[in-house]
Design a protein around this motif. Structure first.
Motif, PDB file in Angstrom:
ATOM      1  N   LYS A  55       0.847  -1.210   0.000  1.00 13.48           N
ATOM      2  CA  LYS A  55       0.000   0.000   0.000  1.00 13.48           C
ATOM      3  C   LYS A  55       0.878   1.253   0.000  1.00 13.48           C
ATOM      4  O   LYS A  55       1.904   1.272  -0.657  1.00 13.48           O
ATOM      5  N   GLU A 115      -9.931  -1.106  -1.453  1.00 16.13           N
ATOM      6  CA  GLU A 115      -9.630   0.310  -1.141  1.00 16.13           C
ATOM      7  C   GLU A 115      -9.771   1.174  -2.397  1.00 16.13           C
ATOM      8  O   GLU A 115     -10.162   2.339  -2.312  1.00 16.13           O
ATOM      9  N   ALA A 172     -12.520  -8.188   6.568  1.00 18.46           N
ATOM     10  CA  ALA A 172     -11.308  -8.845   7.111  1.00 18.46           C
ATOM     11  C   ALA A 172     -10.047  -8.061   6.781  1.00 18.46           C
ATOM     12  O   ALA A 172      -8.970  -8.386   7.284  1.00 18.46           O
ATOM     13  N   GLY A 199      -7.335  -5.481   7.043  1.00 17.06           N
ATOM     14  CA  GLY A 199      -6.762  -4.524   7.996  1.00 17.06           C
ATOM     15  C   GLY A 199      -7.460  -4.494   9.345  1.00 17.06           C
ATOM     16  O   GLY A 199      -7.227  -3.589  10.145  1.00 17.06           O
ATOM     17  N   GLY A 205      -6.963 -10.958   3.739  1.00 16.37           N
ATOM     18  CA  GLY A 205      -7.749 -10.383   4.842  1.00 16.37           C
ATOM     19  C   GLY A 205      -7.171 -10.835   6.163  1.00 16.37           C
ATOM     20  O   GLY A 205      -7.466 -11.927   6.630  1.00 16.37           O
ATOM     21  N   VAL A 215      -4.240 -11.958   6.954  1.00 14.66           N
ATOM     22  CA  VAL A 215      -3.370 -13.153   6.985  1.00 14.66           C
ATOM     23  C   VAL A 215      -2.126 -12.790   7.778  1.00 14.66           C
ATOM     24  O   VAL A 215      -1.533 -11.731   7.595  1.00 14.66           O
TER      25      VAL A 215
HETATM   26  C1  PEP Z   1      -5.084  -6.173   1.630  1.00 15.42           C
HETATM   27  O1  PEP Z   1      -5.077  -4.963   1.768  1.00 15.42           O
HETATM   28  O2  PEP Z   1      -5.140  -6.682   0.515  1.00 15.42           O
HETATM   29  C2  PEP Z   1      -5.022  -6.997   2.843  1.00 15.42           C
HETATM   30  C3  PEP Z   1      -5.306  -8.252   2.741  1.00 15.42           C
HETATM   31  O3  PEP Z   1      -4.667  -6.345   4.004  1.00 15.42           O
HETATM   32  P1  PEP Z   1      -4.454  -7.030   5.455  1.00 15.42           P
HETATM   33  O4  PEP Z   1      -3.594  -8.252   5.251  1.00 15.42           O
HETATM   34  O5  PEP Z   1      -3.768  -5.979   6.267  1.00 15.42           O
HETATM   35  O6  PEP Z   1      -5.798  -7.374   5.967  1.00 15.42           O
END
Ligand code: PEP
Length: 255
Positions: free
Chosen positions: A17, A102, A176, A178, A217, A219
């Motif tokens: 990001k 996002e 899921a 962040g 999500g 992970v």
């Molecule tokens: C993502 O932004 O694609 C994502 C999976 O973020 P996070 O692992 O922080 O949930």
């Protein structure tokens, strides 16, 4: 367990990001290379655009592949602040994340625009990591599968069956991302199996079996192994935990 006859190489992608300087990326790669001993997964890092040229050099010879977090569908023109497929290809970029939640939420990207980007990426030899997923409200109102069906149909509209082997689909439940609250392996598996069924209906069983469907999500090293051991989960898209070299290496090592 996954069937050995159709076992595809899993893909673990880091989505950095809007994080990291060139110096931080350099330290990350050095540390990651010390801890990562995975040779069973395709590992992709999607950094901010400003880091891409430097990172492209840092990962040379490591086997790590470069990905872009976004792209415009046009090759060039008056699109202030955008980046084109030709530009990212010039940096040896192999993958491109398209339709991240996002981008959908903050930049109002819809399935029609995402579809244009997917087709443009394929036309330029880039492999789209196409993101789909429902919000919490949609899950609670039991419309998650309908939402995903519409996203898949809209984003893959007129995508040629011969191109499907170059597409990765990331199931990323918005609730899921962040939040630290991952989908359970069973919840994720249910949706992955559903996406595979949709691909079988749109294309064929044989084509569906060649598309890597990865989960994203929250992970982290603690839940990666369990998620990645599910039958139809062929990798992960990792946000927060990919910013730390040791954590991301642990996730890659758990494949
Ligand atoms: C993502 O932004 O694609 C994502 C999976 O973020 P996070 O692992 O922080 O949930």
């Amino acid at each position: 367990m996954k069937s050995t006859s159709i076992r595809m190489k899993p893909l673990i992608a880091a989505n950095w990001k809007m994080n990291k300087s060139i110096k931080e990326a350099d330290s990350f790669i050095k540390e990651f290379n010390k801890f990562c001993d995975s040779n069973t997964a395709d590992i992709v890092i999607c950094p901010p655009f400003t880091i891409m040229p430097s990172l492209s050099g840092m990962i040379k010879g490591t086997g790590i592949k470069l990905g872009s977090q976004n792209m415009h569908f046009e090759e060039r023109g008056a699109f202030t602040g955008e980046i084109s497929p030709l530009m990212v290809r010039e940096l040896n970029c192999e993958y491109v994340i398209i339709g991240h939640s996002e981008r959908r939420q903050y930049f109002k990207e819809d399935d029609a625009l995402i579809n244009k980007k997917v087709k443009s990426a394929l036309n330029h030899g880039l492999k789209p990591i196409l993101c789909v997923g429902e919000t919490l409200e949609q899950r609670q109102s039991k419309s998650a599968m309908k939402v995903i069906k519409n996203q898949i149909a809209g984003c893959l509209n007129n995508v040629d069956k011969y191109e499907m082997k170059n597409i990765v689909i990331a199931y990323e439940p918005v609730w899921a991302i962040g939040t630290g609250k991952n989908a359970t392996p069973e919840q994720a598996q249910e949706v992955h199996a559903y996406i595979k069924k949709l691909l079988s209906e749109i294309y064929s069983d044989s084509i569906a079996s060649k598309v890597r469907i990865i989960y994203g999500g929250s992970v982290k090293p603690e839940n990666a192994k369990e998620l990645l051991s599910m039958k139809d989960i062929y990798g992960a898209l990792v946000g927060g935990a990919s910013l730390d070299a040791k954590s991301f290496a642990a996730i890659c090592n758990s494949v």
